[in-house]
Design a protein around this motif. Structure first.
Motif, PDB file in Angstrom:
ATOM      1  N   PRO A  89     -60.692 -21.525  -8.851  1.00  0.00           N
ATOM      2  CA  PRO A  89     -61.196 -22.669  -9.626  1.00  0.00           C
ATOM      3  C   PRO A  89     -60.121 -23.292 -10.526  1.00  0.00           C
ATOM      4  CG  PRO A  89     -62.755 -20.853  -9.695  1.00  0.00           C
ATOM      5  CD  PRO A  89     -61.507 -20.321  -9.081  1.00  0.00           C
ATOM      6  N   ALA A  90     -59.285 -22.460 -11.127  1.00  0.00           N
ATOM      7  CA  ALA A  90     -58.226 -22.995 -11.980  1.00  0.00           C
ATOM      8  C   ALA A  90     -57.235 -23.818 -11.167  1.00  0.00           C
ATOM      9  CB  ALA A  90     -57.508 -21.850 -12.695  1.00  0.00           C
ATOM     10  N   ALA A  91     -56.851 -23.305  -9.997  1.00  0.00           N
ATOM     11  CA  ALA A  91     -55.921 -24.044  -9.146  1.00  0.00           C
ATOM     12  C   ALA A  91     -56.543 -25.346  -8.645  1.00  0.00           C
ATOM     13  CB  ALA A  91     -55.497 -23.165  -7.961  1.00  0.00           C
ATOM     14  N   TYR A  92     -57.824 -25.303  -8.318  1.00  0.00           N
ATOM     15  CA  TYR A  92     -58.517 -26.516  -7.861  1.00  0.00           C
ATOM     16  C   TYR A  92     -58.561 -27.562  -8.972  1.00  0.00           C
ATOM     17  CZ  TYR A  92     -62.042 -29.401  -5.551  1.00  0.00           C
ATOM     18  OH  TYR A  92     -62.704 -30.441  -4.965  1.00  0.00           O
ATOM     19  N   ILE A  94     -56.408 -27.900 -11.454  1.00  0.00           N
ATOM     20  CA  ILE A  94     -55.066 -28.462 -11.655  1.00  0.00           C
ATOM     21  C   ILE A  94     -54.715 -29.426 -10.525  1.00  0.00           C
ATOM     22  CG2 ILE A  94     -52.611 -27.899 -11.823  1.00  0.00           C
ATOM     23  CD1 ILE A  94     -53.386 -25.233 -13.048  1.00  0.00           C
ATOM     24  N   ALA A  95     -55.040 -29.045  -9.278  1.00  0.00           N
ATOM     25  CA  ALA A  95     -54.683 -29.882  -8.133  1.00  0.00           C
ATOM     26  C   ALA A  95     -55.437 -31.208  -8.133  1.00  0.00           C
ATOM     27  CB  ALA A  95     -54.969 -29.123  -6.835  1.00  0.00           C
ATOM     28  N   ARG A  96     -56.647 -31.211  -8.647  1.00  0.00           N
ATOM     29  CA  ARG A  96     -57.452 -32.429  -8.624  1.00  0.00           C
ATOM     30  C   ARG A  96     -57.382 -33.212  -9.943  1.00  0.00           C
ATOM     31  NH1 ARG A  96     -56.789 -31.513  -4.223  1.00  0.00           N
ATOM     32  NH2 ARG A  96     -58.288 -31.169  -2.519  1.00  0.00           N
ATOM     33  N   SER A  97     -56.674 -32.708 -10.920  1.00  0.00           N
ATOM     34  CA  SER A  97     -56.526 -33.448 -12.176  1.00  0.00           C
ATOM     35  C   SER A  97     -55.581 -34.620 -11.968  1.00  0.00           C
ATOM     36  CB  SER A  97     -55.988 -32.530 -13.272  1.00  0.00           C
ATOM     37  OG  SER A  97     -54.706 -32.043 -12.931  1.00  0.00           O
ATOM     38  N   ARG A  98     -55.731 -35.633 -12.798  1.00  0.00           N
ATOM     39  CA  ARG A  98     -54.930 -36.846 -12.643  1.00  0.00           C
ATOM     40  C   ARG A  98     -54.087 -37.079 -13.897  1.00  0.00           C
ATOM     41  NH1 ARG A  98     -59.412 -41.104 -10.100  1.00  0.00           N
ATOM     42  NH2 ARG A  98     -59.879 -39.868  -8.213  1.00  0.00           N
ATOM     43  N   GLY A  99     -52.785 -37.137 -13.684  1.00  0.00           N
ATOM     44  CA  GLY A  99     -51.886 -37.528 -14.767  1.00  0.00           C
ATOM     45  C   GLY A  99     -51.369 -36.405 -15.628  1.00  0.00           C
ATOM     46  N   ASN A 100     -51.961 -35.225 -15.580  1.00  0.00           N
ATOM     47  CA  ASN A 100     -51.513 -34.142 -16.469  1.00  0.00           C
ATOM     48  C   ASN A 100     -51.217 -32.854 -15.714  1.00  0.00           C
ATOM     49  OD1 ASN A 100     -54.135 -33.667 -15.773  1.00  0.00           O
ATOM     50  ND2 ASN A 100     -54.847 -33.144 -17.822  1.00  0.00           N
ATOM     51  N   LYS A 101     -50.867 -32.963 -14.430  1.00  0.00           N
ATOM     52  CA  LYS A 101     -50.562 -31.759 -13.661  1.00  0.00           C
ATOM     53  C   LYS A 101     -49.365 -31.024 -14.237  1.00  0.00           C
ATOM     54  CE  LYS A 101     -52.357 -33.240  -9.162  1.00  0.00           C
ATOM     55  NZ  LYS A 101     -52.013 -33.496  -7.736  1.00  0.00           N
ATOM     56  N   ALA A 102     -48.347 -31.784 -14.641  1.00  0.00           N
ATOM     57  CA  ALA A 102     -47.125 -31.155 -15.144  1.00  0.00           C
ATOM     58  C   ALA A 102     -47.418 -30.337 -16.393  1.00  0.00           C
ATOM     59  CB  ALA A 102     -46.066 -32.213 -15.428  1.00  0.00           C
ATOM     60  N   ILE A 103     -48.257 -30.880 -17.275  1.00  0.00           N
ATOM     61  CA  ILE A 103     -48.584 -30.165 -18.514  1.00  0.00           C
ATOM     62  C   ILE A 103     -49.380 -28.905 -18.205  1.00  0.00           C
ATOM     63  CG2 ILE A 103     -49.827 -30.316 -20.700  1.00  0.00           C
ATOM     64  CD1 ILE A 103     -49.216 -33.287 -20.741  1.00  0.00           C
ATOM     65  N   LEU A 104     -50.338 -29.015 -17.298  1.00  0.00           N
ATOM     66  CA  LEU A 104     -51.154 -27.856 -16.933  1.00  0.00           C
ATOM     67  C   LEU A 104     -50.308 -26.772 -16.257  1.00  0.00           C
ATOM     68  CD1 LEU A 104     -54.355 -29.668 -15.587  1.00  0.00           C
ATOM     69  CD2 LEU A 104     -54.062 -28.510 -17.781  1.00  0.00           C
ATOM     70  N   SER A 175     -51.145 -24.946  -2.035  1.00  0.00           N
ATOM     71  CA  SER A 175     -51.924 -25.211  -0.836  1.00  0.00           C
ATOM     72  C   SER A 175     -52.889 -26.378  -1.042  1.00  0.00           C
ATOM     73  CB  SER A 175     -52.697 -23.956  -0.432  1.00  0.00           C
ATOM     74  OG  SER A 175     -53.376 -24.146   0.785  1.00  0.00           O
ATOM     75  N   LEU A 176     -53.581 -26.399  -2.168  1.00  0.00           N
ATOM     76  CA  LEU A 176     -54.546 -27.468  -2.446  1.00  0.00           C
ATOM     77  C   LEU A 176     -53.861 -28.807  -2.658  1.00  0.00           C
ATOM     78  CD1 LEU A 176     -57.007 -25.616  -4.865  1.00  0.00           C
ATOM     79  CD2 LEU A 176     -57.535 -26.454  -2.576  1.00  0.00           C
ATOM     80  N   ASP A 177     -52.706 -28.776  -3.305  1.00  0.00           N
ATOM     81  CA  ASP A 177     -52.004 -30.024  -3.601  1.00  0.00           C
ATOM     82  C   ASP A 177     -51.501 -30.698  -2.337  1.00  0.00           C
ATOM     83  OD1 ASP A 177     -51.112 -31.774  -5.734  1.00  0.00           O
ATOM     84  OD2 ASP A 177     -49.061 -31.201  -5.196  1.00  0.00           O
ATOM     85  N   GLY A 178     -51.319 -29.930  -1.267  1.00  0.00           N
ATOM     86  CA  GLY A 178     -50.863 -30.504  -0.007  1.00  0.00           C
ATOM     87  C   GLY A 178     -51.973 -31.021   0.881  1.00  0.00           C
ATOM     88  N   ILE A 179     -53.220 -30.875   0.452  1.00  0.00           N
ATOM     89  CA  ILE A 179     -54.353 -31.354   1.243  1.00  0.00           C
ATOM     90  C   ILE A 179     -54.630 -32.811   0.897  1.00  0.00           C
ATOM     91  CG2 ILE A 179     -56.803 -31.048   1.738  1.00  0.00           C
ATOM     92  CD1 ILE A 179     -56.490 -28.114   1.058  1.00  0.00           C
ATOM     93  N   ASP A 180     -54.738 -33.633   1.890  1.00  0.00           N
ATOM     94  CA  ASP A 180     -55.045 -35.053   1.694  1.00  0.00           C
ATOM     95  C   ASP A 180     -56.481 -35.186   1.193  1.00  0.00           C
ATOM     96  OD1 ASP A 180     -55.255 -37.776   1.709  1.00  0.00           O
ATOM     97  OD2 ASP A 180     -54.600 -38.036   3.790  1.00  0.00           O
ATOM     98  N   THR A 181     -56.638 -35.757   0.013  1.00  0.00           N
ATOM     99  CA  THR A 181     -57.987 -35.884  -0.572  1.00  0.00           C
ATOM    100  C   THR A 181     -58.872 -36.837   0.210  1.00  0.00           C
ATOM    101  OG1 THR A 181     -57.141 -37.581  -2.084  1.00  0.00           O
ATOM    102  CG2 THR A 181     -57.173 -35.307  -2.888  1.00  0.00           C
TER     103      THR A 181
END
Length: 288
Positions: A89-92, A94-104, A175-181
């Motif tokens: 859930p934490a990785a999901y 972060i992967a689906r957040s917008r604009g603050n991935k770097a901070i997370l 893995s999640l970040d590489g999935i096309d939304t």
């Protein structure tokens, strides 16, 4: 020398510094450990060089070592399962957040800036008899006297989860970040609910990252000795603690070498199975 021959040798020439470092720092020490495992510890405390199978016979036949090895694998498996349930859930998120991935991701990496030993020992100040949790419970009148919460298998697993959870989150995130939304949007447009789209699209595509995180958590958890040493009790020793005890306390290098190679063989077999069915590429992505 022909042009084709020179071109064939160029990759090996470029790789020679890295291969030399790996051979010097990994395979040569392993060779010494393998040789030591066949030596014999005499009654005088000296190591007798030779080819003896006594250490291997003791390590493989003694139920004491077998039971601790099985308990180590059990603790590592439970830790991996908890890390997967908490980390996905934490990785999901972060992967689906917008604009603050770097901070997370930076916040996720912050624990690595602190020594693993210090992070492990911090649980003593949290769960100890005079720790923060007992202070709150006694101050609120919930308990009359402090509760002993340390030095058991549960606190060992808790400490391992604290240590290994970022590895799981990072691998699943990659893995999640590489999935096309848009794949989820396509599933929704075809009548699938968000939950169905997750189960049938996102989750299957993210399983390689979950497996890579699980492998890392299991191997690192099974090979640690600091956490059970600090947070475990006398009956909560893991297999790496036996290696530490044999080499550092008893100065029995031959037996300690045999035990360490025994653990290495078990964990190496797991890595080979992972590589056979899933490959190491996803694991390298998570580590990078």
């Amino acid at each position: 020398m022909s042009v084709e021959s020179r071109e064939a040798r160029q990759p090996w020439i470029l790789l020679s510094p890295a291969l030399s470092a790996v051979a010097l720092l990994l395979f040569v020490p392993l060779g010494f450990i393998l040789v030591y495992s066949f030596w014999l510890r005499t009654a005088t405390g000296a190591d007798q060089a030779g080819f003896y199978l006594d250490n291997w016979a003791e390590a493989l036949s003694d139920p004491f070592y077998r039971d601790i090895l099985l308990n180590t694998l059990k603790i590592a498996a439970i830790t991996t399962l908890v890390c997967a349930l908490m980390g996905y859930p934490a990785a999901y998120f972060i992967a689906r957040s917008r604009g603050n991935k770097a901070i997370l991701l930076l916040l996720l990496m912050l624990p690595f800036w602190i020594s693993y030993i210090i992070r492990t020992m911090s649980w003593i100040n949290i769960l100890g008899v005079s720790g923060a949790v007992n202070w709150v419970l006694t101050s609120l009148g919930i308990v009359a006297e402090p509760i002993q919460m340390l030095y058991n298998e549960t606190t060992v697993i808790l400490g391992l989860v604290h240590f290994l959870l970022p590895f799981m989150v990072l691998n699943v995130f990659v893995s999640l970040d590489g999935i096309d939304t848009t794949l989820e949007d396509a599933a929704n447009s075809l009548g699938a609910t968000r939950w169905q789209a997750f189960l049938q699209v996102t989750l299957p595509l993210s399983l390689p990252g979950l497996a890579a995180g699980g492998l890392l958590c299991f191997v690192l958890g099974a090979g640690t000795y600091i956490t059970p040493l600090v947070l475990g009790g006398p009956t909560d020793a893991m297999f790496a603690n036996l290696v530490f005890e044999a080499i550092i306390t008893q100065l029995n290098w031959p037996l300690g070498s045999a035990l360490s190679l025994m653990l290495l063989a078990v964990l190496g077999a797991l890595v080979l199975l992972y590589n056979r069915y899933l490959g190491m590429a996803q694991l390298m992505k998570g580590l990078g």
